[in-house]
Design a protein around this motif. Structure first.
Motif, short mmCIF file in Angstrom:
data_model
loop_
_atom_site.label_atom_id
_atom_site.label_comp_id
_atom_site.label_asym_id
_atom_site.label_seq_id
_atom_site.Cartn_x
_atom_site.Cartn_y
_atom_site.Cartn_z
N ARG A 126 -17.94 8.74 3.38
CA ARG A 126 -18.98 7.91 2.68
C ARG A 126 -18.55 7.56 1.23
O ARG A 126 -18.73 6.30 1.15
N GLU A 127 -17.60 7.96 0.82
CA GLU A 127 -16.90 7.21 -0.28
C GLU A 127 -16.13 5.98 -0.05
O GLU A 127 -16.15 5.30 -0.88
N ALA A 128 -15.44 6.13 1.13
CA ALA A 128 -14.49 4.88 1.52
C ALA A 128 -15.59 3.70 1.75
O ALA A 128 -15.43 2.48 1.37
N ILE A 129 -16.68 4.04 2.29
CA ILE A 129 -17.76 3.03 2.90
C ILE A 129 -18.09 2.40 1.57
O ILE A 129 -18.49 1.29 1.53
N GLN A 130 -18.32 3.07 0.40
CA GLN A 130 -18.99 2.61 -0.86
C GLN A 130 -17.89 1.99 -1.76
O GLN A 130 -17.90 1.90 -2.96
N SER A 131 -16.44 2.04 -1.41
CA SER A 131 -15.42 1.90 -2.18
C SER A 131 -14.43 0.63 -1.97
O SER A 131 -13.54 0.29 -2.03
N ILE A 132 -15.44 -0.61 -1.53
CA ILE A 132 -14.78 -1.84 -1.01
C ILE A 132 -13.95 -2.29 -2.42
O ILE A 132 -12.97 -2.71 -2.30
N ASP A 133 -14.73 -2.56 -3.40
CA ASP A 133 -13.95 -3.06 -4.49
C ASP A 133 -12.99 -2.25 -5.18
O ASP A 133 -11.74 -2.71 -5.60
N ARG A 134 -13.04 -0.87 -5.13
CA ARG A 134 -12.01 -0.07 -5.57
C ARG A 134 -10.79 -0.16 -4.54
O ARG A 134 -9.50 -0.33 -5.04
N ILE A 135 -11.06 -0.13 -3.34
CA ILE A 135 -9.83 -0.31 -2.16
C ILE A 135 -9.04 -1.73 -2.44
O ILE A 135 -7.87 -1.86 -2.78
N ALA A 136 -9.94 -2.63 -2.64
CA ALA A 136 -9.44 -4.23 -2.95
C ALA A 136 -8.52 -4.21 -4.21
O ALA A 136 -7.62 -4.56 -4.01
N GLY A 137 -9.13 -3.58 -5.13
CA GLY A 137 -8.41 -3.53 -6.50
C GLY A 137 -7.16 -2.96 -6.45
O GLY A 137 -5.85 -3.18 -6.90
N ALA A 138 -6.91 -1.67 -5.76
CA ALA A 138 -5.72 -0.99 -5.38
C ALA A 138 -4.77 -1.65 -4.58
O ALA A 138 -3.74 -1.84 -4.86
N LEU A 139 -5.33 -2.45 -3.52
CA LEU A 139 -4.25 -3.50 -2.85
C LEU A 139 -3.70 -4.47 -3.47
O LEU A 139 -2.53 -4.82 -3.40
N LYS A 140 -4.39 -5.12 -4.47
CA LYS A 140 -4.12 -6.29 -5.36
C LYS A 140 -2.91 -5.73 -5.90
O LYS A 140 -1.91 -6.50 -6.22
N GLU A 141 -3.02 -4.45 -6.92
CA GLU A 141 -2.10 -3.86 -7.51
C GLU A 141 -0.92 -3.52 -6.86
O GLU A 141 0.14 -3.63 -7.52
N ALA A 142 -0.98 -3.02 -5.57
CA ALA A 142 0.13 -2.78 -4.84
C ALA A 142 0.97 -3.94 -4.36
O ALA A 142 2.37 -3.79 -4.52
N VAL A 143 0.51 -4.95 -4.04
CA VAL A 143 0.89 -6.20 -3.55
C VAL A 143 1.81 -6.82 -4.77
O VAL A 143 2.86 -7.34 -4.39
N GLN A 144 1.15 -6.69 -5.66
CA GLN A 144 1.90 -7.58 -6.98
C GLN A 144 3.17 -6.65 -7.37
O GLN A 144 4.15 -7.38 -8.07
#
Length: 336
Positions: A126-144
């Motif tokens: 349930r939390e993952a489905i509602q966490s698009i922005d959160r996951i996208a932000g974490a991925l941006k931080e990781a690739v940088q």
């Protein structure tokens, strides 16, 4: 002709010209003559590339999720990437000699896939489905901060996650549960609305009762004020009446004193008059009454003298034996 050729590259291509193992020319969008037998050319694309992706990952509660999105990257350091990826071109048709450039996008997608797996595995369904922005932000931080991408000279400028969806069975279960929750919330809303209406009605009635109480209290205060006003008026009247009575009593007392003085004065005047009369009459009391009568008859009218004579006869009737008076005498007396 004789192995010499002319070539012109686009501005979004960075060119390295190599002869005998040394870079003799490099730059963006070069155009030049070269000798084909002894020349190698490396062409690195500088434009940004948009690469779509779609992953299937497991959440922390072991539910399958489909993550769909895209990423944008570009090569920012050509010196680093040509040491690890073959961008050499065929001097006949200027096509790449290897499939390394095509594999580069797949390498980046796999790297992002690994990062996505790490982030999604931390969250329940349930939390993952509602966490698009959160996951996208974490991925941006990781690739940088990814060391491998930095060594390649590649910069990922943006990562967009378009959707995170469960499989069909899970989605139907969630829809059913959500539908039930929505219906329950609707029922709760109706219940709350009814309760709110009842509460509002209670407040209205309570306000009406409070208003009536306030009105009654105000009327009582008005009546008390009116009664106090009447009492004050009556008290004022009583004070005025008392003052008036006190004034009248005082006036009567003054009148009594005045009457007493007046009586004394009149008594004194009467005593004076009595004394004066007594002083006048005392000598006369010693005179014979017959003399006084005789003196008073001097100059009196004949009829009065006759009347006095008859009066004297009447007073001395006991001493007279017989008295004859003729009618002729009476007629003559009456004529006179």
């Amino acid at each position: 002709m004789f192995g010499f050729r002319f070539v012109k590259f686009e501005p979004n291509e960075y060119i390295h010209v190599i002869k005998k193992g040394r870079v003799v020319k490099k730059g963006r969008g070069l155009s030049f003559w070269f000798y084909k037998p002894s020349t190698s050319i490396i062409t690195v694309p500088l434009e940004t590339k948009n690469v779509p992706f779609m992953f299937e990952e497991l959440s922390s509660d072991y539910q399958t999720l489909t993550i769909q999105g895209d990423l944008i990257y570009k090569i920012t350091d050509t010196e680093k990437i040509i040491d690890q990826v073959n961008f050499s071109v065929d001097l006949k048709n200027y096509a790449y000699l290897s499939d390394d450039p095509e594999k580069l996008s797949r390498i980046i997608i796999n790297l992002v896939n690994t990062m996505t797996k790490t982030e999604v595995s931390k969250l329940p369904l349930r939390e993952a489905i509602q966490s698009i922005d959160r996951i996208a932000g974490a991925l941006k931080e990781a690739v940088q901060h990814n060391e491998y991408l930095q060594n390649l000279g590649i910069t990922i400028t943006n990562i967009n996650i378009l959707s995170i969806l469960p499989n069909k069975e899970t989605a139907r279960a969630l829809e059913a549960e959500t539908r039930e929750n929505i219906l329950r919330e609707a029922d709760d809303a109706v219940y709350k609305r009814r309760n709110a209406a009842v509460e509002q009605e209670r407040k209205i009635k309570e306000n009406e009762l409070n208003t009536q109480i306030a009105v009654e209290e105000k009327q009582r205060q008005i009546m008390e004020a009116h009664m106090e006003g009447k009492r004050a008026v009556q008290e004022k009247k009583r004070v005025i009446l008392q003052e008036d009575m006190a004034f009248k009593i005082k006036q009567e007392q003054e009148n009594a004193k005045l009457i007493e003085i007046s009586v004394k004065n009149k008594k004194t005047e009467a005593d004076i008059k009595a004394y004066s009369l007594n002083a006048v009459l005392e000598p006369m009391s010693k005179i014979n009454p017959e003399i006084i009568k005789a003196l008073s008859s001097i100059g009196m009218a004949p009829e009065k003298l006759i009347a006095n004579a008859f009066t004297g006869l009447a007073e001395n009737a006991g001493k007279i034996g017989e008295l004859n008076i003729s009618s002729e005498l009476l007629q003559q007396l009456m004529k006179k």
